[in-house]
Design a protein around this motif. Sequence first.
Motif, PDB file in Angstrom:
ATOM      1  N   GLY A 145       0.886   7.603  -4.499  1.00  0.00           N
ATOM      2  CA  GLY A 145      -0.080   6.437  -4.595  1.00  0.00           C
ATOM      3  C   GLY A 145      -0.730   6.904  -5.889  1.00  0.00           C
ATOM      4  O   GLY A 145      -1.141   7.929  -6.264  1.00  0.00           O
ATOM      5  N   TYR A 146      -1.455   5.727  -6.387  1.00  0.00           N
ATOM      6  CA  TYR A 146      -2.417   6.039  -7.406  1.00  0.00           C
ATOM      7  C   TYR A 146      -3.413   6.911  -7.180  1.00  0.00           C
ATOM      8  O   TYR A 146      -4.270   6.593  -6.106  1.00  0.00           O
ATOM      9  CB  TYR A 146      -2.829   4.708  -8.274  1.00  0.00           C
ATOM     10  CG  TYR A 146      -3.658   4.857  -9.172  1.00  0.00           C
ATOM     11  CD1 TYR A 146      -2.825   4.932 -10.645  1.00  0.00           C
ATOM     12  CD2 TYR A 146      -4.837   4.936  -9.217  1.00  0.00           C
ATOM     13  CE1 TYR A 146      -3.598   4.951 -11.982  1.00  0.00           C
ATOM     14  CE2 TYR A 146      -5.917   5.005 -10.572  1.00  0.00           C
ATOM     15  CZ  TYR A 146      -5.167   5.222 -11.772  1.00  0.00           C
ATOM     16  OH  TYR A 146      -5.583   5.514 -13.129  1.00  0.00           O
ATOM     17  N   GLU A 187       0.740  -1.330  -0.031  1.00  0.00           N
ATOM     18  CA  GLU A 187      -0.023  -0.068  -0.019  1.00  0.00           C
ATOM     19  C   GLU A 187       0.886   1.100  -0.015  1.00  0.00           C
ATOM     20  O   GLU A 187       1.574   1.168   0.798  1.00  0.00           O
ATOM     21  CB  GLU A 187      -0.845  -0.051   1.470  1.00  0.00           C
ATOM     22  CG  GLU A 187      -1.713   1.238   1.161  1.00  0.00           C
ATOM     23  CD  GLU A 187      -2.852   0.902   2.368  1.00  0.00           C
ATOM     24  OE1 GLU A 187      -4.099   1.839   2.137  1.00  0.00           O
ATOM     25  OE2 GLU A 187      -2.872   0.505   3.306  1.00  0.00           O
ATOM     26  N   PRO A 188       0.703   1.987  -0.881  1.00  0.00           N
ATOM     27  CA  PRO A 188       1.322   3.466  -0.949  1.00  0.00           C
ATOM     28  C   PRO A 188       1.030   4.271   0.197  1.00  0.00           C
ATOM     29  O   PRO A 188       0.264   3.967   1.181  1.00  0.00           O
ATOM     30  CB  PRO A 188       0.813   4.119  -2.137  1.00  0.00           C
ATOM     31  CG  PRO A 188      -0.082   3.052  -3.006  1.00  0.00           C
ATOM     32  CD  PRO A 188      -0.454   2.214  -1.989  1.00  0.00           C
ATOM     33  N   HIS A 192      -0.144  -2.014  -6.325  1.00  0.00           N
ATOM     34  CA  HIS A 192      -0.608  -1.381  -5.072  1.00  0.00           C
ATOM     35  C   HIS A 192      -1.512  -2.446  -4.251  1.00  0.00           C
ATOM     36  O   HIS A 192      -2.062  -3.335  -5.055  1.00  0.00           O
ATOM     37  CB  HIS A 192      -1.444  -0.267  -5.446  1.00  0.00           C
ATOM     38  CG  HIS A 192      -0.676   0.930  -5.783  1.00  0.00           C
ATOM     39  ND1 HIS A 192       0.414   1.289  -5.439  1.00  0.00           N
ATOM     40  CD2 HIS A 192      -0.840   1.935  -6.956  1.00  0.00           C
ATOM     41  CE1 HIS A 192       0.813   2.357  -5.979  1.00  0.00           C
ATOM     42  NE2 HIS A 192       0.116   2.860  -6.832  1.00  0.00           N
ATOM     43  N   TRP A 214       3.719   4.798  -7.447  1.00  0.00           N
ATOM     44  CA  TRP A 214       4.030   4.368  -6.141  1.00  0.00           C
ATOM     45  C   TRP A 214       4.190   5.564  -5.232  1.00  0.00           C
ATOM     46  O   TRP A 214       3.413   5.619  -3.964  1.00  0.00           O
ATOM     47  CB  TRP A 214       5.236   3.693  -6.088  1.00  0.00           C
ATOM     48  CG  TRP A 214       5.856   3.443  -4.594  1.00  0.00           C
ATOM     49  CD1 TRP A 214       6.791   3.871  -4.147  1.00  0.00           C
ATOM     50  CD2 TRP A 214       5.270   2.569  -3.864  1.00  0.00           C
ATOM     51  NE1 TRP A 214       7.099   3.317  -3.017  1.00  0.00           N
ATOM     52  CE2 TRP A 214       6.039   2.722  -2.628  1.00  0.00           C
ATOM     53  CE3 TRP A 214       4.055   1.726  -3.657  1.00  0.00           C
ATOM     54  CZ2 TRP A 214       5.861   1.917  -1.598  1.00  0.00           C
ATOM     55  CZ3 TRP A 214       3.855   0.918  -2.568  1.00  0.00           C
ATOM     56  CH2 TRP A 214       4.532   0.792  -1.502  1.00  0.00           C
ATOM     57  N   GLN A 222      -4.739  -1.600  -1.414  1.00  0.00           N
ATOM     58  CA  GLN A 222      -5.434  -0.542  -0.675  1.00  0.00           C
ATOM     59  C   GLN A 222      -6.298  -1.272   0.387  1.00  0.00           C
ATOM     60  O   GLN A 222      -6.833  -2.415   0.375  1.00  0.00           O
ATOM     61  CB  GLN A 222      -6.505  -0.022  -1.607  1.00  0.00           C
ATOM     62  CG  GLN A 222      -7.369   1.074  -1.101  1.00  0.00           C
ATOM     63  CD  GLN A 222      -8.248   1.902  -2.252  1.00  0.00           C
ATOM     64  OE1 GLN A 222      -7.795   3.104  -2.125  1.00  0.00           O
ATOM     65  NE2 GLN A 222      -9.042   1.237  -2.760  1.00  0.00           N
ATOM     66  N   ASP A 278       0.862  -7.664   1.502  1.00  0.00           N
ATOM     67  CA  ASP A 278       1.586  -6.478   1.644  1.00  0.00           C
ATOM     68  C   ASP A 278       2.956  -6.682   1.880  1.00  0.00           C
ATOM     69  O   ASP A 278       3.547  -7.484   2.902  1.00  0.00           O
ATOM     70  CB  ASP A 278       1.272  -5.493   2.566  1.00  0.00           C
ATOM     71  CG  ASP A 278       1.714  -4.297   2.589  1.00  0.00           C
ATOM     72  OD1 ASP A 278       2.812  -3.917   2.424  1.00  0.00           O
ATOM     73  OD2 ASP A 278       0.746  -3.016   2.447  1.00  0.00           O
ATOM     74  N   TRP A 292      -0.616   7.164   0.810  1.00  0.00           N
ATOM     75  CA  TRP A 292      -1.300   8.128   0.216  1.00  0.00           C
ATOM     76  C   TRP A 292      -1.044   9.546   0.740  1.00  0.00           C
ATOM     77  O   TRP A 292      -1.315   9.983   1.581  1.00  0.00           O
ATOM     78  CB  TRP A 292      -2.837   7.671   0.559  1.00  0.00           C
ATOM     79  CG  TRP A 292      -3.172   6.305   0.298  1.00  0.00           C
ATOM     80  CD1 TRP A 292      -3.344   5.339   1.140  1.00  0.00           C
ATOM     81  CD2 TRP A 292      -3.092   5.773  -0.861  1.00  0.00           C
ATOM     82  NE1 TRP A 292      -3.666   4.231   0.808  1.00  0.00           N
ATOM     83  CE2 TRP A 292      -3.653   4.228  -0.683  1.00  0.00           C
ATOM     84  CE3 TRP A 292      -3.152   5.994  -2.278  1.00  0.00           C
ATOM     85  CZ2 TRP A 292      -3.914   3.318  -1.670  1.00  0.00           C
ATOM     86  CZ3 TRP A 292      -3.483   4.956  -3.202  1.00  0.00           C
ATOM     87  CH2 TRP A 292      -3.773   3.749  -2.960  1.00  0.00           C
ATOM     88  N   PRO A 315      -1.278  -0.299 -10.819  1.00  0.00           N
ATOM     89  CA  PRO A 315      -1.874   0.359  -9.631  1.00  0.00           C
ATOM     90  C   PRO A 315      -2.586  -0.795  -8.957  1.00  0.00           C
ATOM     91  O   PRO A 315      -2.385  -2.081  -9.202  1.00  0.00           O
ATOM     92  CB  PRO A 315      -2.832   1.409 -10.027  1.00  0.00           C
ATOM     93  CG  PRO A 315      -3.513   0.762 -11.401  1.00  0.00           C
ATOM     94  CD  PRO A 315      -2.216   0.454 -12.213  1.00  0.00           C
ATOM     95  N   ASN A 316      -3.758  -0.600  -8.225  1.00  0.00           N
ATOM     96  CA  ASN A 316      -4.370  -1.739  -7.710  1.00  0.00           C
ATOM     97  C   ASN A 316      -5.690  -1.626  -8.484  1.00  0.00           C
ATOM     98  O   ASN A 316      -6.229  -1.009  -9.175  1.00  0.00           O
ATOM     99  CB  ASN A 316      -5.015  -1.176  -6.325  1.00  0.00           C
ATOM    100  CG  ASN A 316      -5.437   0.152  -6.068  1.00  0.00           C
ATOM    101  OD1 ASN A 316      -4.797   1.114  -6.750  1.00  0.00           O
ATOM    102  ND2 ASN A 316      -6.812   0.472  -5.633  1.00  0.00           N
TER     103      ASN A 316
END
Length: 361
Positions: A58-59, A21-22, A233, A55, A235, A284, A24, A195-196
């Motif tokens: 974050g997307y 997970e980025p 990613h 990254w 989330q 993760d 955010w 991305p995710n």
Amino acid sequence: MNSKVHGDPSEPVRVAVVQSEPCWFDVEAGVKKTCNLIAEAAEGGAKLIAFPELWIPGYPNFIWAYTPKVISEYYIKYYRNAVDIESPHMDRIRAAARKAKLMVVISIAERDRGTLYMAQIFIGPDGGILSHRRKFKPTHFERVLFGDSSGDCTNNVVQTDLGRVGGLQCFEHLQPLLKYNTYSKGEQIHVAAWPNLFPPVGKMPFFNTVDSCTWASHVYAVEGSTFVLLASHVQTEKGLRAHGFLDGDDSSERSHTAVIGGGFSEIIAPDGRTLVKSPSASYDGLIYANLDFDEIYMAKNTVDPVGHYSRPDIFQLHVNDKVNTCVVSPSQPEQVAHASRYSELKDDPAQGIVDGVAGLE
């Protein structure tokens, strides 16, 4: 492996792929996490680490969920946490790569004056920038935030001690001519930054689902006879909260990006097989594999679309790889997005960079 072929590695190359997970909308936390993952990959014996699309920071899942008025409220926060390539943030990532003696391929939201770009940076184990490219064309709603690339999008394969390493981002894997240009560069290790992504939600198009995009990555491996490092990613509720997805009560109106999970990282062989994949969509961490280049030679022996299985007497691809600028003046040298533009990484105590990364504890 018994002997060197075209200067390729004589032993398998160990690589690491991120599914995480980025941080955010938080560039400082994002840089810290990036450096920690680089160090972890090195401890795991990897010589290269691949990061997902955008990254840092974050997307922007919010672009698929809201009207332009609401998106504007998120934009400034996103812009302020994007990365300037010539900034202390990038220097810290470069220093982490140098300390770990690890090649890093990272995708970021690049801030260049007033415009954001979807950039992919190739960093050598000495901390030098080997290549800096921008996404060929932002996809659909991504154009609300990001600008187009120029000829820099085609400069996406670099010669390294690990072989020829290249990369594309997300739906660039649906661009046949861009893919063919990449194959023509003799790519051997490909970083597919995504991305995710999720299973179908509501009326969302199937081509934007995790299955479709996974298939596109496998097709890329087969077409290019290359190893593909698919990075993605994850989330969690943190991501939902950061994008305001927990504020509404009507789940039927939520975007397809307002879902927990979304990770689908894997490492794919040149014949399309999955070598290793993440344990789950919510996993993760890092996944690893050892890449044996003999698999590339075996695959190309059957199908080499830029070699024995091509017909240049019938089809040819013409590429304009020049980086065009808005203003051309004989009194000013062109400032283009090219690796030669960036200075060598130097120790700078004022920035907390001394043979590695300080100030990350």
